[in-house]
Design a protein around this motif. Structure first.
Motif, PDB file in Angstrom:
ATOM      1  N   ASN A 176       1.008  -1.132  -0.131  1.00 13.64           N
ATOM      2  CA  ASN A 176       0.110   0.024  -0.013  1.00 13.64           C
ATOM      3  C   ASN A 176       0.795   1.242   0.056  1.00 13.64           C
ATOM      4  O   ASN A 176       2.152   1.156   0.016  1.00 13.64           O
ATOM      5  N   ASP A 177       0.147   2.434  -0.008  1.00 13.53           N
ATOM      6  CA  ASP A 177       1.030   3.765  -0.169  1.00 13.53           C
ATOM      7  C   ASP A 177       2.068   3.903   0.846  1.00 13.53           C
ATOM      8  O   ASP A 177       3.226   4.418   0.715  1.00 13.53           O
ATOM      9  N   ALA A 178       1.477   3.611   2.069  1.00  6.66           N
ATOM     10  CA  ALA A 178       2.456   4.151   3.212  1.00  6.66           C
ATOM     11  C   ALA A 178       3.619   3.002   3.024  1.00  6.66           C
ATOM     12  O   ALA A 178       4.975   3.534   3.449  1.00  6.66           O
ATOM     13  N   ASP A 221       5.101  -7.421   8.981  1.00  9.20           N
ATOM     14  CA  ASP A 221       4.233  -7.184   9.999  1.00  9.20           C
ATOM     15  C   ASP A 221       2.915  -6.687   9.418  1.00  9.20           C
ATOM     16  O   ASP A 221       1.946  -7.016   9.807  1.00  9.20           O
ATOM     17  N   GLN A 222       3.240  -6.010   8.318  1.00  4.18           N
ATOM     18  CA  GLN A 222       2.011  -5.077   7.893  1.00  4.18           C
ATOM     19  C   GLN A 222       1.522  -5.512   6.457  1.00  4.18           C
ATOM     20  O   GLN A 222       0.628  -5.162   6.148  1.00  4.18           O
ATOM     21  N   SER A 223       2.218  -6.292   5.680  1.00  2.00           N
ATOM     22  CA  SER A 223       1.770  -6.783   4.620  1.00  2.00           C
ATOM     23  C   SER A 223       1.589  -8.208   4.416  1.00  2.00           C
ATOM     24  O   SER A 223       2.623  -9.088   4.308  1.00  2.00           O
ATOM     25  N   GLU A 224       0.328  -8.610   4.348  1.00  6.05           N
ATOM     26  CA  GLU A 224      -0.210 -10.125   4.163  1.00  6.05           C
ATOM     27  C   GLU A 224       0.469 -10.510   2.576  1.00  6.05           C
ATOM     28  O   GLU A 224       1.214 -11.570   2.488  1.00  6.05           O
ATOM     29  N   ASP A 225       0.583  -9.792   1.715  1.00  4.08           N
ATOM     30  CA  ASP A 225       1.119 -10.350   0.481  1.00  4.08           C
ATOM     31  C   ASP A 225       2.727 -10.549   0.571  1.00  4.08           C
ATOM     32  O   ASP A 225       3.201 -11.494  -0.202  1.00  4.08           O
ATOM     33  N   ASP A 276      -2.555 -18.012   9.278  1.00  2.00           N
ATOM     34  CA  ASP A 276      -2.363 -16.668   8.681  1.00  2.00           C
ATOM     35  C   ASP A 276      -2.556 -15.341  10.054  1.00  2.00           C
ATOM     36  O   ASP A 276      -1.724 -14.532   9.791  1.00  2.00           O
ATOM     37  N   ARG A 277      -3.546 -15.611  10.683  1.00  2.00           N
ATOM     38  CA  ARG A 277      -3.815 -14.755  11.884  1.00  2.00           C
ATOM     39  C   ARG A 277      -2.378 -14.654  12.786  1.00  2.00           C
ATOM     40  O   ARG A 277      -2.152 -13.624  13.129  1.00  2.00           O
ATOM     41  N   LEU A 278      -1.674 -15.775  13.068  1.00  2.00           N
ATOM     42  CA  LEU A 278      -0.712 -15.770  14.108  1.00  2.00           C
ATOM     43  C   LEU A 278       0.391 -15.137  13.340  1.00  2.00           C
ATOM     44  O   LEU A 278       1.185 -14.198  13.939  1.00  2.00           O
ATOM     45  N   MET A 279       0.616 -15.253  11.889  1.00  4.37           N
ATOM     46  CA  MET A 279       1.637 -14.665  11.249  1.00  4.37           C
ATOM     47  C   MET A 279       1.511 -13.283  11.073  1.00  4.37           C
ATOM     48  O   MET A 279       2.254 -12.378  11.104  1.00  4.37           O
ATOM     49  N   ASP A 280       0.128 -12.747  11.003  1.00  4.21           N
ATOM     50  CA  ASP A 280      -0.277 -11.365  11.019  1.00  4.21           C
ATOM     51  C   ASP A 280      -0.122 -10.735  12.325  1.00  4.21           C
ATOM     52  O   ASP A 280       0.511  -9.396  12.122  1.00  4.21           O
ATOM     53  N   GLN A 281      -0.234 -11.395  13.471  1.00  2.00           N
ATOM     54  CA  GLN A 281      -0.421 -10.711  14.787  1.00  2.00           C
ATOM     55  C   GLN A 281       0.788 -10.885  15.527  1.00  2.00           C
ATOM     56  O   GLN A 281       0.935 -10.080  16.493  1.00  2.00           O
ATOM     57  N   SER A 282       1.558 -11.961  15.496  1.00  2.00           N
ATOM     58  CA  SER A 282       2.531 -12.294  16.417  1.00  2.00           C
ATOM     59  C   SER A 282       3.993 -11.943  15.692  1.00  2.00           C
ATOM     60  O   SER A 282       4.335 -13.019  14.939  1.00  2.00           O
TER      61      SER A 282
END
Lengths: 206, 206
Positions: A11-13, A112-116, B108-114
């Motif tokens: 994303n942009d940020a 941390d911030q990009s799933e892709d 996916d949630r764990l990878m996203d949040q931890s």
DNA sequence: TAGCTTCAGTGATAAAGTCACATTCAGCGT
DNA sequence: ACGCTGAATGTGACTTTATCACTGAAGCTA
């Protein structure tokens, strides 16, 4: 700047963050990207050229593990980046290469911030594991003459390969003499034409 | 429930999520965790026992790639989970094993949040890559008699190993006859004592 | 205990790795 | 153009590993 597809979905940020913190590297053929024991200073995203990764055993013999080209990620660096251990292998540029260097901090933020981004990293890891598993099988069970023929066939786009028998031995993880003898045999069969530092493939001399 | 250290650092919310969605698996010795071509249905966190991962080449010959034990993560599954491709190797339980199965969504949630979870996954990946690189080098360059001796030495805690020559050949990625001959030679030297399906190590018969 | 199946032993041969050294080639300096 | 030098290649001799084709031996079961 030369793009790497894993950055496309930011994303942009994050894209701004990336633009500010990514280092751009140009590496001429022959230069060493990293060598065994060295600490990792960031994750290289390869955007062009060709880099081979090889390791040298206790015996002093080397074998090429895999190559990285445009749009590849140097997965090997991630482990070093996370654990702080040094590289176990070395990477050498074959054809002038370019890479974007992602420093640790940025890598952590992207993870941390990009799933892709995470997905891309995981996929890259998976592919590398697959490659190495296939290599183990190949080295353990396949015949050297077949492996040599396949290596050459995979490069038959070039009519003449500029490579020494020693380098080819490292590619296949064998001894120079073995390569020399197999090539000589192939030359007798008219499969190749040899000259110092060069191997001419069919089509170039028929 | 049997713990896996990678879950220790989760905060309360994620821990609840985990408790609700993790499946617990018990697998008796001999059972097949997954086999080649199969789809992956979750990430196994091994909490006990021993599981060997091996692959079978086109030639029909097999080689053991690595083992998983308590606190290991089945890194191989992640690639399959992310890409949807089937496994390239198979995993067989050696000693009764237990694992926590993390389904895709939770992963996916764990990878996203931890951050710690991510770190654990990356470290595990790094170690696996290292293991495979070392295996490539070993298979390519080391002598079989040394490798056999080391394999036995690494298990000298048990005085008598219950393993057939064929199984040992798969461990080392060689042929049964080679193992038989080397073992026979070692027996002549008094290094081992052979009987059907068993190898007695020094200390057990001196 | 006779018959089966799995495991192990072994000779013959081929492929690959190792060691030691000879030969050839390309580039360089004079 | 010549000769030197270092890198690259060729090769013989021998060892190790792989493959093939068996034989023999151990343990299980009917």
């Amino acid at each position: 700047m030369p793009a790497h597809s894993i950055l496309n979905t930011l994303n942009d940020a994050l894209r701004r963050d990336a633009l500010e913190n990514i280092g751009k590297m140009h590496m001429p053929a022959g230069s060493v990207v990293f060598s065994a024991g060295e600490q990792c200073r960031g994750l290289p995203l390869v955007t062009g050229g060709s880099i081979k990764v090889q390791m040298t055993g206790l015996s002093g013999q080397s074998i090429v593990l895999y190559r990285m080209g445009a749009d590849d990620i140097c997965t090997l660096s991630i482990g070093c980046l996370m654990t702080g251990r040094g590289y176990r292998a070395e990477a050498v540029v074959e054809e002038d290469a370019e890479a974007l260097m992602i420093p640790r901090g940025l890598f952590d933020r992207l993870m941390d911030q990009s799933e892709d981004f995470r997905l891309g990293i995981m996929e890259s890891y998976g592919r590398r594991l697959d490659d190495l598993m296939l290599l183990v099988e190949e080295v353990a069970f396949r015949r050297m003459d077949e492996r040599l023929r396949e290596w050459l066939a995979a490069r038959s786009g070039k009519r003449v390969l500029a490579i020494t028998h020693q380098e080819l031995a490292v590619e296949l993880g064998t001894a120079r003499e073995v390569v020399s003898r197999l090539l000589k045999e192939m030359e007798r069969n008219g499969e190749v034409l040899l000259s110092r530092g060069k191997i001419a493939l069919p089509g170039s001399f028929e």
